[in-house]
Write a protein that holds these residues in place. Structure first.
Motif, short mmCIF file in Angstrom:
data_model
loop_
_atom_site.label_atom_id
_atom_site.label_comp_id
_atom_site.label_asym_id
_atom_site.label_seq_id
_atom_site.Cartn_x
_atom_site.Cartn_y
_atom_site.Cartn_z
N UNK A 52 5.98 4.81 4.82
CA UNK A 52 5.68 5.96 3.98
C UNK A 52 6.88 6.89 3.90
N UNK A 53 7.58 7.09 5.02
CA UNK A 53 8.77 7.95 4.99
C UNK A 53 9.84 7.38 4.08
N UNK A 54 10.13 6.08 4.21
CA UNK A 54 11.21 5.52 3.41
C UNK A 54 10.81 5.38 1.94
N UNK A 112 0.83 -1.21 0.00
CA UNK A 112 0.00 0.00 0.00
C UNK A 112 0.87 1.26 0.00
N UNK A 113 1.84 1.32 0.90
CA UNK A 113 2.68 2.51 1.00
C UNK A 113 3.46 2.74 -0.29
N UNK A 114 4.04 1.68 -0.83
CA UNK A 114 4.82 1.83 -2.05
C UNK A 114 3.98 2.23 -3.25
N UNK A 115 2.70 1.87 -3.23
CA UNK A 115 1.81 2.18 -4.35
C UNK A 115 1.14 3.53 -4.23
N UNK A 116 1.28 4.19 -3.09
CA UNK A 116 0.59 5.46 -2.86
C UNK A 116 1.41 6.61 -3.49
N UNK A 117 1.51 6.57 -4.79
CA UNK A 117 2.39 7.48 -5.53
C UNK A 117 1.97 8.94 -5.41
N UNK A 118 0.71 9.20 -5.14
CA UNK A 118 0.27 10.59 -5.06
C UNK A 118 0.96 11.35 -3.92
#
Length: 247
Positions: A155-157, A119-125
């Motif tokens: 999310x930070x990384x 999820x975090x890696x895909x949250x490109x916005x």
């Protein structure tokens, strides 16, 4: 017979795409996680693209309602459905302000590292709405919840390894106090990524910090495992390892 809901249709698609060998392999990586069908991530991404051509918000609503009512497992929501739910959020919205309530609704359903990290890696916005995304993750870093904290750290990384955020990111990670394995691993992973990309900014922190010994040593290990760190630096990093004190 009543028409199938979009969730029921997609559950049939997921079952048809399930790979038993991958299910067995993936289940070993996610001990204790129920309802894994074994649909490979590229297939889930392709299915999310299909959903976006139709009533994808309706799909999110139906899966979320089922998760609230029945939880996760073979008789509730599949693990694979959680991934689809998250990917629809990541791919469907163009503005952070529109996505934010859906992200807030999704995070409580995260109960393993794979759902979190995909999820975090895909949250490109987050790359387009940097200030909004940065402010959004801050409460999760202080939430006291294992996967809430991991969400904030990953999310930070994933989106904030840069000169503008490194100082504050190190401060946030230094303040994390949680005994959860997946929190500690996330912090160690994040520190290694920050060091690899911004070594001059991170080295003083590694020399003086408030990390517990396990997380600190794991971060050093991950740094030395990187092909992007030269041998001389790896020697220095290995020399900084702390002896583990008895619990």
């Amino acid at each position: 017979m009543p028409d199938m809901t979009i969730r029921e249709h997609m559950r049939d698609r997921l079952r048809a795409e399930a790979d038993p060998e991958y299910r067995e392999f993936h289940s070993r990586l996610l001990p204790g996680t129920a309802g894994i069908l074994g649909v490979r991530t590229p297939v889930l991404r392709a299915l999310s693209k299909e959903l976006l051509k139709g009533d994808w918000k309706g799909y999110i609503s139906q899966v979320q309602a089922a998760w609230k009512a029945d939880g996760q497992g073979d008789d509730g929501v599949y693990y694979d459905e959680l991934i689809l739910w998250g990917l629809c959020i990541c791919r469907g919205f163009k503005k952070w302000e529109d996505a934010a309530p859906y992200i807030t609704g999704f995070i409580p359903a995260i109960n393993n590292w794979a759902v979190c990290d995909i999820f975090c890696g895909s949250l490109k916005m987050a790359g387009r709405y940097r200030q909004e995304a940065w402010e959004f993750i801050q409460p999760y870093l202080e939430s006291g919840q294992e996967y809430g904290i991991r969400f904030g750290v990953v999310m930070m990384l994933s989106h904030f390894v840069d000169e503008d955020h490194v100082k504050e990111a190190l401060e946030r990670m230094d303040a994390v106090r949680h005994e959860g394995y997946y929190v500690k691993m996330a912090v160690a992973w994040a520190l290694s990524i920050y060091f690899i990309k911004l070594p001059e900014a991170v080295m003083p922190y590694l020399e003086q910090n408030h990390l517990d010994d396990w997380t600190y040593n794991k971060a050093l290990q991950k740094i030395t495992e990187s092909f992007r760190v030269d041998q001389e630096t790896k020697t220095v990093i290995r020399s900084m390892k702390r002896p583990l004190r008895p619990a």
